[in-house]
Design an enzyme around this catalytic site. Structure first.
Site, mmCIF file in Angstrom:
data_model
loop_
_atom_site.group_PDB
_atom_site.id
_atom_site.type_symbol
_atom_site.label_atom_id
_atom_site.label_comp_id
_atom_site.label_asym_id
_atom_site.label_seq_id
_atom_site.Cartn_x
_atom_site.Cartn_y
_atom_site.Cartn_z
ATOM 1 N N LYS A 99 0.828 -1.241 0.121
ATOM 2 C CA LYS A 99 -0.060 0.032 0.005
ATOM 3 C C LYS A 99 0.819 1.360 -0.087
ATOM 4 C CE LYS A 99 -0.588 -1.002 4.821
ATOM 5 N NZ LYS A 99 -0.427 -2.367 4.751
ATOM 6 N N ASP A 195 -1.248 4.103 8.285
ATOM 7 C CA ASP A 195 -1.770 2.873 7.367
ATOM 8 C C ASP A 195 -3.099 3.328 6.570
ATOM 9 O OD1 ASP A 195 -1.627 -0.094 6.880
ATOM 10 O OD2 ASP A 195 -3.671 0.301 7.510
ATOM 11 N N LYS A 199 -4.234 3.745 2.398
ATOM 12 C CA LYS A 199 -5.208 3.217 1.600
ATOM 13 C C LYS A 199 -6.465 3.924 1.110
ATOM 14 C CE LYS A 199 -4.413 -0.934 4.445
ATOM 15 N NZ LYS A 199 -4.950 -1.785 5.941
#
Length: 402
Positions: A99, A195, A199
């Site tokens: 990612k 994180d 995304k």
């Protein structure tokens, strides 16, 4: 058809396992018969049954004309970006679960793939085993996407689930997540929203056609949340989730990652533990949601292998996929100018008459602290009013309409 796997950690090992476990089934799905791993690039010592496939030399993969698809599960930017770029230039399609690589370098790699008539795919980069990349780039193409929102980090969702359902303090819930292997020893990337930011950048680019960089996204984590927030939100009819959200606002889009209040009756509110879910609002299909395991060896490997089969089936037949423009800063609306309602928790010393004067006839919860939900207005305006209450503002959390 032969492939190579770069990186033999949890996901890479899972990819090799799925390809072996389902070899006969996969061979029937592939136009070119069985798909076998010829190389595993790994610098660490490998002692399992696949040790004979290991190479420490990237050039073994790059120069082998039998390798048509390369899987990248190394993580990070370097050396992954250099290796993936070289593979694409050499006419090899690449599948990645990385990612960070897609969020930072996706536009460059998609451009390279098109220039060299190969494919670059990344279904596993968002929400693990949940199929969301392909629907956004294919099945929903006939729609104008209005909004994408998701619970796209399992670690924070596990922590919030414990805080909400068991009244567990944040620090204790984090410690439990670490003990269960859901959180890293250094949990910063998860709990501070980094994180999830990567995304939502990927989902935004697919939904709105322009590359959104992590630096452009307002990103807040859950480390400052208090049990009072989850408790008071519950009394007001909401639960708190860490959401990545991307929404069309006129000719711009608003992109952010932050804790948010979600109505208890919402499908998103009932996504518990380490599970993920992505909600899409579009002008033709309406509102849909995809739910499932957002991480783990086999769910993520499942998504990678699906992409591998697709790339093998499109060998010598590249397809348009992804996005082709960069989102300049003028495409991203300042989050403070976006209209929203806010959950505000303040010190009990507040003059409640001032709350009513500033925000109208809102419902007020008064316990150890005072909490309320504002009407919908520009966030900047609401924050200025909150600061004008003449007391300590302890918490400000956005409120969704789902």
């Amino acid at each position: 058809m032969y492939i190579a796997v770069m990186g033999y950690g949890t996901v890479g090992a899972g990819v090799v396992k799925v390809l072996k476990m389902n070899r006969d089934h996969i061979s029937r799905k592939s136009r070119h018969g069985p798909i076998d791993v010829k190389y595993i690039l790994e610098i660490r010592e490998v002692t399992d049954e696949n040790a004979h496939l290991v190479t420490k030399n990237f050039n073994d993969i790059l120069n082998d004309k039998d390798i048509h698809v390369v899987v990248e599960t190394m993580g990070g930017i370097h050396p992954a970006f250099d290796y993936v770029s070289a593979c694409l230039k050499a006419g090899k399609s690449v599948v990645t679960s990385n990612k960070e690589l897609v969020a930072e370098k996706g536009l460059e790699l998609l451009t390279l793939a098109r220039a060299n008539q190969v494919n670059f795919t990344f279904e596993a980069s968002v929400a693990g085993g949940i199929p969301i990349i392909r629907p956004l780039s294919g099945s929903l193409n006939g729609n104008i996407i209005e909004e994408v929102a998701g619970i796209i980090n399992g670690t924070t969702n596990f922590i919030l689930t414990k805080m909400i359902t068991e009244n567990m303090p944040y620090a204790d819930a984090l410690r439990l997540a670490q003990e269960k292997g859901y959180a890293e020893k250094d949990p910063t990337a998860d709990v501070e929203g980094i994180d999830a930011c990567r995304k939502i950048c990927i989902l935004s680019a697919l939904a709105f056609g322009k590359h959104v960089h992590p630096r452009q996204v307002c990103t807040e984590g859950i480390s400052k949340l208090d049990l009072k927030d989850t408790k008071y939100a519950g009394e007001l009819g909401y639960v708190i989730k860490l959401l990545g959200r991307s929404k069309r606002v006129g000719d711009q889009i608003s992109v952010m990652v932050s804790p948010a209040l979600v109505k208890k009756e919402s499908l998103l509110a009932n996504v518990s533990g380490v599970n993920n879910a992505v909600l899409v609002r579009a002008n033709a299909v309406g509102e849909i949601m995809m739910y499932g395991p957002g991480a783990g060896m086999m769910p993520t490997a499942s998504a990678v292998v699906g992409d591998v089969i697709d790339c093998c089936n499109h060998y010598m037949r590249p397809k348009f996929f992804g996005w082709s423009e960069d989102a300049g800063d003028d495409f991203i609306k300042d989050y403070l100018d976006v209209e929203t309602a806010l959950f505000i928790r303040v010190d009990r010393s507040v003059d409640k008459a001032k709350i009513k004067e500033a925000f109208g006839d809102v419902d007020i919860i008064e316990k150890d602290d005072v909490a309320f939900i504002t009407p919908v207005a520009a966030e900047r305006e609401l924050r200025i009013k909150a600061e004008g209450l003449g007391c300590e503002v302890k918490s400000v959390i956005r409120v969704t309409d789902y």
